[in-house]
Design an enzyme around this catalytic site. Structure first.
Site, PDB file in Angstrom:
ATOM      1  N   GLY A 122       0.923  -1.360   0.238  1.00 27.80           N
ATOM      2  CA  GLY A 122      -0.017   0.070   0.189  1.00 27.80           C
ATOM      3  C   GLY A 122       0.863   1.334   0.045  1.00 27.80           C
ATOM      4  N   ALA A 189      23.467  -6.419  22.669  1.00 25.31           N
ATOM      5  CA  ALA A 189      23.080  -7.225  23.837  1.00 25.31           C
ATOM      6  C   ALA A 189      21.948  -6.245  24.401  1.00 25.31           C
ATOM      7  CB  ALA A 189      24.045  -7.085  24.844  1.00 25.31           C
ATOM      8  N   GLY A 190      21.011  -5.855  23.530  1.00 25.74           N
ATOM      9  CA  GLY A 190      19.476  -5.346  23.815  1.00 25.74           C
ATOM     10  C   GLY A 190      18.692  -6.449  23.986  1.00 25.74           C
ATOM     11  N   ALA A 276      21.683  -7.890  15.798  1.00 29.02           N
ATOM     12  CA  ALA A 276      20.350  -7.328  16.477  1.00 29.02           C
ATOM     13  C   ALA A 276      20.598  -5.887  17.386  1.00 29.02           C
ATOM     14  CB  ALA A 276      20.052  -8.415  17.905  1.00 29.02           C
ATOM     15  N   VAL A 277      20.679  -5.229  16.326  1.00 32.44           N
ATOM     16  CA  VAL A 277      21.141  -3.472  16.789  1.00 32.44           C
ATOM     17  C   VAL A 277      20.178  -2.585  16.677  1.00 32.44           C
ATOM     18  CG1 VAL A 277      23.820  -4.310  16.267  1.00 32.44           C
ATOM     19  CG2 VAL A 277      22.264  -3.217  14.428  1.00 32.44           C
ATOM     20  N   ALA A 327       4.542  -4.179  20.689  1.00 33.98           N
ATOM     21  CA  ALA A 327       3.236  -4.506  20.522  1.00 33.98           C
ATOM     22  C   ALA A 327       2.118  -3.790  21.004  1.00 33.98           C
ATOM     23  CB  ALA A 327       2.972  -6.050  20.230  1.00 33.98           C
ATOM     24  N   HIS A 451      -2.008 -15.836  49.663  1.00 37.96           N
ATOM     25  CA  HIS A 451      -0.762 -16.398  50.006  1.00 37.96           C
ATOM     26  C   HIS A 451      -0.881 -18.001  49.783  1.00 37.96           C
ATOM     27  CE1 HIS A 451       2.619 -17.344  52.369  1.00 37.96           C
ATOM     28  NE2 HIS A 451       2.055 -18.453  52.820  1.00 37.96           N
TER      29      HIS A 451
HETATM   30  P1  FAD Z   1       4.411  -4.577  12.529  1.00 37.64           P
HETATM   31  O1  FAD Z   1       4.137  -5.606  13.315  1.00 37.64           O
HETATM   32  O2  FAD Z   1       5.759  -4.563  11.821  1.00 37.64           O
HETATM   33  O3  FAD Z   1       3.424  -4.832  11.267  1.00 37.64           O
HETATM   34  C1  FAD Z   1       3.710  -3.985  10.113  1.00 37.64           C
HETATM   35  C2  FAD Z   1       2.940  -4.706   9.069  1.00 37.64           C
HETATM   36  O4  FAD Z   1       2.774  -3.616   8.082  1.00 37.64           O
HETATM   37  C3  FAD Z   1       3.722  -5.801   8.494  1.00 37.64           C
HETATM   38  O5  FAD Z   1       2.696  -6.754   8.206  1.00 37.64           O
HETATM   39  C4  FAD Z   1       4.091  -5.286   6.920  1.00 37.64           C
HETATM   40  O6  FAD Z   1       3.948  -6.489   6.056  1.00 37.64           O
HETATM   41  C5  FAD Z   1       3.022  -4.210   7.023  1.00 37.64           C
HETATM   42  N1  FAD Z   1       3.517  -3.418   5.896  1.00 37.64           N
HETATM   43  C6  FAD Z   1       4.546  -2.574   6.053  1.00 37.64           C
HETATM   44  N2  FAD Z   1       4.598  -1.582   5.069  1.00 37.64           N
HETATM   45  C7  FAD Z   1       3.690  -1.941   4.067  1.00 37.64           C
HETATM   46  C8  FAD Z   1       3.011  -1.331   2.804  1.00 37.64           C
HETATM   47  N3  FAD Z   1       3.519  -0.331   2.364  1.00 37.64           N
HETATM   48  N4  FAD Z   1       1.976  -2.018   2.273  1.00 37.64           N
HETATM   49  C9  FAD Z   1       1.407  -3.047   3.067  1.00 37.64           C
HETATM   50  N5  FAD Z   1       1.839  -3.575   4.037  1.00 37.64           N
HETATM   51  C10 FAD Z   1       2.908  -3.132   4.524  1.00 37.64           C
HETATM   52  N6  FAD Z   1       7.234  -6.500  21.076  1.00 37.64           N
HETATM   53  C11 FAD Z   1       6.466  -6.690  22.339  1.00 37.64           C
HETATM   54  O7  FAD Z   1       5.654  -5.991  22.859  1.00 37.64           O
HETATM   55  N7  FAD Z   1       6.751  -7.804  22.872  1.00 37.64           N
HETATM   56  C12 FAD Z   1       7.635  -8.888  22.611  1.00 37.64           C
HETATM   57  O8  FAD Z   1       7.652  -9.737  23.190  1.00 37.64           O
HETATM   58  C13 FAD Z   1       8.177  -8.546  21.251  1.00 37.64           C
HETATM   59  N8  FAD Z   1       9.076  -9.528  21.013  1.00 37.64           N
HETATM   60  C14 FAD Z   1       9.754  -9.241  19.753  1.00 37.64           C
HETATM   61  C15 FAD Z   1      10.747 -10.242  19.296  1.00 37.64           C
HETATM   62  C16 FAD Z   1      11.277  -9.746  18.013  1.00 37.64           C
HETATM   63  C17 FAD Z   1      12.215 -11.078  17.493  1.00 37.64           C
HETATM   64  C18 FAD Z   1      11.000  -8.818  17.174  1.00 37.64           C
HETATM   65  C19 FAD Z   1      11.789  -8.525  15.934  1.00 37.64           C
HETATM   66  C20 FAD Z   1      10.177  -7.948  17.728  1.00 37.64           C
HETATM   67  C21 FAD Z   1       9.528  -8.031  18.944  1.00 37.64           C
HETATM   68  N9  FAD Z   1       8.618  -7.065  19.521  1.00 37.64           N
HETATM   69  C22 FAD Z   1       8.105  -7.203  20.639  1.00 37.64           C
HETATM   70  C23 FAD Z   1       8.371  -5.835  18.832  1.00 37.64           C
HETATM   71  C24 FAD Z   1       7.165  -6.101  18.068  1.00 37.64           C
HETATM   72  O9  FAD Z   1       7.103  -6.970  17.308  1.00 37.64           O
HETATM   73  C25 FAD Z   1       6.716  -4.699  17.339  1.00 37.64           C
HETATM   74  O10 FAD Z   1       6.673  -3.753  18.316  1.00 37.64           O
HETATM   75  C26 FAD Z   1       5.315  -4.820  16.746  1.00 37.64           C
HETATM   76  O11 FAD Z   1       5.218  -5.779  15.806  1.00 37.64           O
HETATM   77  C27 FAD Z   1       5.275  -3.378  16.035  1.00 37.64           C
HETATM   78  O12 FAD Z   1       3.699  -3.528  15.610  1.00 37.64           O
HETATM   79  P2  FAD Z   1       3.471  -2.631  14.310  1.00 37.64           P
HETATM   80  O13 FAD Z   1       1.787  -2.990  14.021  1.00 37.64           O
HETATM   81  O14 FAD Z   1       3.690  -1.399  14.343  1.00 37.64           O
HETATM   82  O15 FAD Z   1       4.279  -3.312  12.979  1.00 37.64           O
HETATM   83  P1  NAD Z   2      17.596  -2.792  21.236  1.00 34.16           P
HETATM   84  O1  NAD Z   2      17.549  -1.345  20.999  1.00 34.16           O
HETATM   85  O2  NAD Z   2      16.823  -3.253  22.326  1.00 34.16           O
HETATM   86  O3  NAD Z   2      19.168  -3.256  21.405  1.00 34.16           O
HETATM   87  C1  NAD Z   2      20.192  -2.742  20.522  1.00 34.16           C
HETATM   88  C2  NAD Z   2      21.323  -3.142  21.229  1.00 34.16           C
HETATM   89  O4  NAD Z   2      22.433  -3.079  20.267  1.00 34.16           O
HETATM   90  C3  NAD Z   2      21.654  -1.679  22.008  1.00 34.16           C
HETATM   91  O5  NAD Z   2      22.019  -2.059  23.105  1.00 34.16           O
HETATM   92  C4  NAD Z   2      22.731  -0.893  21.323  1.00 34.16           C
HETATM   93  O6  NAD Z   2      23.634  -0.416  21.978  1.00 34.16           O
HETATM   94  C5  NAD Z   2      23.479  -1.913  20.504  1.00 34.16           C
HETATM   95  N1  NAD Z   2      24.187  -1.766  19.217  1.00 34.16           N
HETATM   96  C6  NAD Z   2      23.812  -0.766  18.179  1.00 34.16           C
HETATM   97  N2  NAD Z   2      24.586  -0.933  17.306  1.00 34.16           N
HETATM   98  C7  NAD Z   2      25.730  -1.731  17.632  1.00 34.16           C
HETATM   99  C8  NAD Z   2      26.848  -2.136  16.943  1.00 34.16           C
HETATM  100  N3  NAD Z   2      27.260  -1.462  15.983  1.00 34.16           N
HETATM  101  N4  NAD Z   2      27.492  -2.653  17.844  1.00 34.16           N
HETATM  102  C9  NAD Z   2      27.138  -3.385  18.796  1.00 34.16           C
HETATM  103  N5  NAD Z   2      26.054  -3.245  19.672  1.00 34.16           N
HETATM  104  C10 NAD Z   2      25.339  -2.206  18.975  1.00 34.16           C
HETATM  105  O7  NAD Z   2      17.275  -3.204  19.835  1.00 34.16           O
HETATM  106  P2  NAD Z   2      16.819  -4.985  19.521  1.00 34.16           P
HETATM  107  O8  NAD Z   2      17.452  -5.817  20.413  1.00 34.16           O
HETATM  108  O9  NAD Z   2      17.364  -4.980  18.094  1.00 34.16           O
HETATM  109  O10 NAD Z   2      15.233  -5.046  19.513  1.00 34.16           O
HETATM  110  C11 NAD Z   2      14.540  -3.907  18.447  1.00 34.16           C
HETATM  111  C12 NAD Z   2      13.204  -3.646  19.114  1.00 34.16           C
HETATM  112  O11 NAD Z   2      12.236  -4.737  19.312  1.00 34.16           O
HETATM  113  C13 NAD Z   2      13.443  -3.089  20.652  1.00 34.16           C
HETATM  114  O12 NAD Z   2      13.569  -1.769  20.765  1.00 34.16           O
HETATM  115  C14 NAD Z   2      12.089  -3.612  21.262  1.00 34.16           C
HETATM  116  O13 NAD Z   2      11.405  -2.326  21.561  1.00 34.16           O
HETATM  117  C15 NAD Z   2      11.703  -4.385  20.372  1.00 34.16           C
HETATM  118  N6  NAD Z   2      11.625  -5.980  21.300  1.00 34.16           N
HETATM  119  C16 NAD Z   2      10.695  -5.919  22.124  1.00 34.16           C
HETATM  120  C17 NAD Z   2      10.851  -7.199  22.869  1.00 34.16           C
HETATM  121  C18 NAD Z   2      10.129  -7.395  24.161  1.00 34.16           C
HETATM  122  O14 NAD Z   2       9.221  -6.502  24.481  1.00 34.16           O
HETATM  123  N7  NAD Z   2      10.283  -8.379  25.003  1.00 34.16           N
HETATM  124  C19 NAD Z   2      11.541  -8.237  22.340  1.00 34.16           C
HETATM  125  C20 NAD Z   2      12.154  -8.008  21.152  1.00 34.16           C
HETATM  126  C21 NAD Z   2      12.411  -7.044  20.679  1.00 34.16           C
END
Ligand code: FAD
Ligand code: NAD
Length: 479
Positions: A122, A189-190, A276-277, A327, A451
């Site tokens: 889109g 290590a995020g 994972a940066v 999310a 408890h």
């Molecule tokens: P997204 O979930 O990225 O969805 C965006 C959607 O838009 C996608 O389906 C994409 O295909 C679609 N899209 C994009 N551009 C277009 C376009 N131009 N046209 C049509 N479709 C399009 N968050 C948590 O809260 N708890 C967690 O435990 C957690 N764990 C995570 C673990 C990992 C490994 C990762 C990578 C992320 C994690 N997150 C977690 C972060 C969470 O996934 C995101 O914050 C969340 O998915 C964002 O929601 P969103 O709807 O903004 O975007």
């Molecule tokens: P993050 O921001 O949590 O961590 C990235 C880390 O990479 C930071 O500590 C940063 O200092 C480091 N970094 C950046 N550039 C670097 C480099 N060149 N070399 C070494 N270290 C570097 O990001 P993420 O772990 O990629 O996760 C992305 C986002 O997804 C998060 O911000 C989080 O909001 C979301 N997420 C949420 C959950 C959850 O809610 N449990 C789980 C996974 C992801």
């Protein structure tokens, strides 16, 4: 004539699909556009969260935890199991099944709510129109009086470690390894580095995390960050702080990573490398220049507190706008925007969005950290209670960690809650509800908790704000 809707949403992740359902509930004719394809090249709803984020990572965290527990955790309970074996493909198949069930659930919700799903890419072409490209020669155009942009985010890539097949991967690749890597490098290590690093360590990898910052988990309460660093190190995660990755090369199926830290230059050879940066907002090809949609200086779509962009009738929510990339934050914004479009009053309390890191022990927090309160010169009192003194935690064998409650020194209003320990992800909800209702630490202290439960630790931490925790032996001097 383009087909007309009341609302069009681009993106069906937790921000977009929740917005779509709420719009439909409020009686709006709703279309949702998404381009995500599953492994069989079929369109699938749920975005990053369901397909490559929250859900598959939590499925693997659960499975890997069960595996590790069965290797070494059950003996202490008097349960003798031997001959435990890992079947990685079954573990991955279970993860895929969990994902498929949930994404199909959203498709069902779309049908039940009469939402039109439009497969394809889109693009906002005006404040009222979206073009959809789906491989055909001509884009379909649909229009609506309101448009919500929810395209999410993608992993950041760095020149020092370009992605390469299943050897140098981002988080999506790291959820799909077909073999447990012997040595696994993780850049960053995020949250992702710690969660996915934990999964593969539990399954047998030697995991090295290279983190550029000198400080660990800067966004968390620093007392928790310090304890967590020690605990993860004890588990075997080799976290190297202040490590700047300079370059990487693939040689004979392995990755050589060069990095430098305060002590000089170093090299590590690993079997797989996860990058994972951080993540960046998806704005590429999302809108035409003629629309004049404004981005902020970091490339996120510019919005006000109610997710309005600079274009009338156009909103943006989720990872593509400021705020934590979580999310539940995006979902809440989706509900708010749907209700605003319907003419209702709605807002998001950005001060109370809980964060969780699903490691073992889990880490969770809501509100302000001690370091933020100090920086903002807000007077506060802290109450802390260790899980080691909680009966349920002892029965579970989960005694690492503590709960900390921070309250305003003058008003006693709870300003922050920080947890490292068992079920922190669930316990934080109790603190969040209390804070939403403006509770004081005394309100929590006067509440009766069942408890034996882990939540009694929250009660005791609140009591400790006044030095009244029951189950801690503090030497008191008579006045
Ligand atoms: P997204 O979930 O990225 O969805 C965006 C959607 O838009 C996608 O389906 C994409 O295909 C679609 N899209 C994009 N551009 C277009 C376009 N131009 N046209 C049509 N479709 C399009 N968050 C948590 O809260 N708890 C967690 O435990 C957690 N764990 C995570 C673990 C990992 C490994 C990762 C990578 C992320 C994690 N997150 C977690 C972060 C969470 O996934 C995101 O914050 C969340 O998915 C964002 O929601 P969103 O709807 O903004 O975007
Ligand atoms: P993050 O921001 O949590 O961590 C990235 C880390 O990479 C930071 O500590 C940063 O200092 C480091 N970094 C950046 N550039 C670097 C480099 N060149 N070399 C070494 N270290 C570097 O990001 P993420 O772990 O990629 O996760 C992305 C986002 O997804 C998060 O911000 C989080 O909001 C979301 N997420 C949420 C959950 C959850 O809610 N449990 C789980 C996974 C992801």
């Amino acid at each position: 004539m383009p087909e007309r809707f009341d609302v069009i949403i681009i993106g069906a992740g937790p921000a977009g699909y929740v917005a779509a359902i709420r719009c439909a509930q409020l009686g709006m004719k709703t279309a949702c556009v998404d381009k995500w394809l599953d492994g069989n090249q079929q369109p699938v709803l749920g975005g990053t969260c369901l397909n490559a984020g929250c859900i598959p990572s939590k499925a693997l965290l659960e499975s890997s935890e069960i595996y590790e527990q069965s290797l070494e955790g059950y003996a202490a309970h008097g349960v003798d199991i031997s001959g435990v074996k890992l079947d990685l493909s079954a573990m991955m198949a279970r993860k895929d099944k969990v994902v498929a069930e949930l994404t199909q659930g959203i498709a069902q919700l779309f049908r039940a709510n009469g939402i039109t799903f439009c497969r394809g890419h889109g693009k906002l072409i005006s404040s009222r129109q979206v073009s959809i490209e789906n491989g055909g020669s001509q884009a379909r155009i649909i229009e609506a009086s309101h448009i919500i942009l929810a395209p999410g985010s993608s992993p950041v890539e760095i020149p020092a470690a370009p992605l390469e097949g299943d050897i140098i991967v981002d988080s999506s690749g790291a959820l799909n390894f077909t073999k447990v890597p012997g040595r696994l490098g993780v850049i960053g290590a995020g949250i992702i580095g710690l969660e996915l690093g934990s999964v593969w360590r539990r399954l047998g990898s030697e995991v090295i995390l290279l983190e550029a910052q000198e400080a660990f988990l800067m966004m968390a309460d620093q007392q928790i960050s310090r304890d967590a660093l020690r605990e993860f190190g004890r588990q075997g995660l080799d976290i190297r702080l202040g490590a700047r990755v300079l370059s990487s090369q693939i040689k004979r199926g392995k990755v050589e990573v060069q990095y430098e830290d305060a002590s000089g230059s170093h090299q590590e050879k690993v079997d797989r490398l996860i990058v994972a940066v951080g993540r960046m907002p998806n704005t590429d090809k999302l809108f035409t220049a003629e629309t004049g949609l404004a981005l902020n200086e970091w490339g996120y779509i510019h919005v006000d507190d109610q997710c309005r962009t600079n274009l009338p009738g156009v909103y943006a929510i989720g990872d593509v706008v400021r705020g934590p990339m979580l999310a539940h934050k995006g979902s809440r914004e989706g509900v708010m925007v749907a209700e605003l479009i319907a003419g209702q009053a709605a807002s998001v309390n950005y001060d109370l969005i809980p964060s969780v890191i699903y490691t073992h022990p889990e880490i969770a927090w809501v509100g302000k950290t001690e370091q933020a309160l100090k920086a903002e010169d807000i007077p506060y009192r802290a109450g802390v209670f260790p899980f080691a003194a909680n009966g349920r935690a002892r029965a579970l064998g989960e005694t690492t960690g503590f709960i900390k409650v921070l309250s305003h020194a003058a008003t006693d209003r709870v300003l922050g809650a920080h947890i490292m320990g068992p079920q922190a992800s669930e316990l934080i909800a109790c603190a969040t509800v209390a804070m939403e209702f403006g509770a004081s630490s005394e309100d929590l202290a006067l509440t009766v908790f069942a408890h034996p439960t882990l939540s009694e630790s929250l009660h005791e931490a609140a009591l400790d704000v006044e030095g009244q925790a029951i189950h801690v032996a503090k030497i008191r001097t008579k006045k």
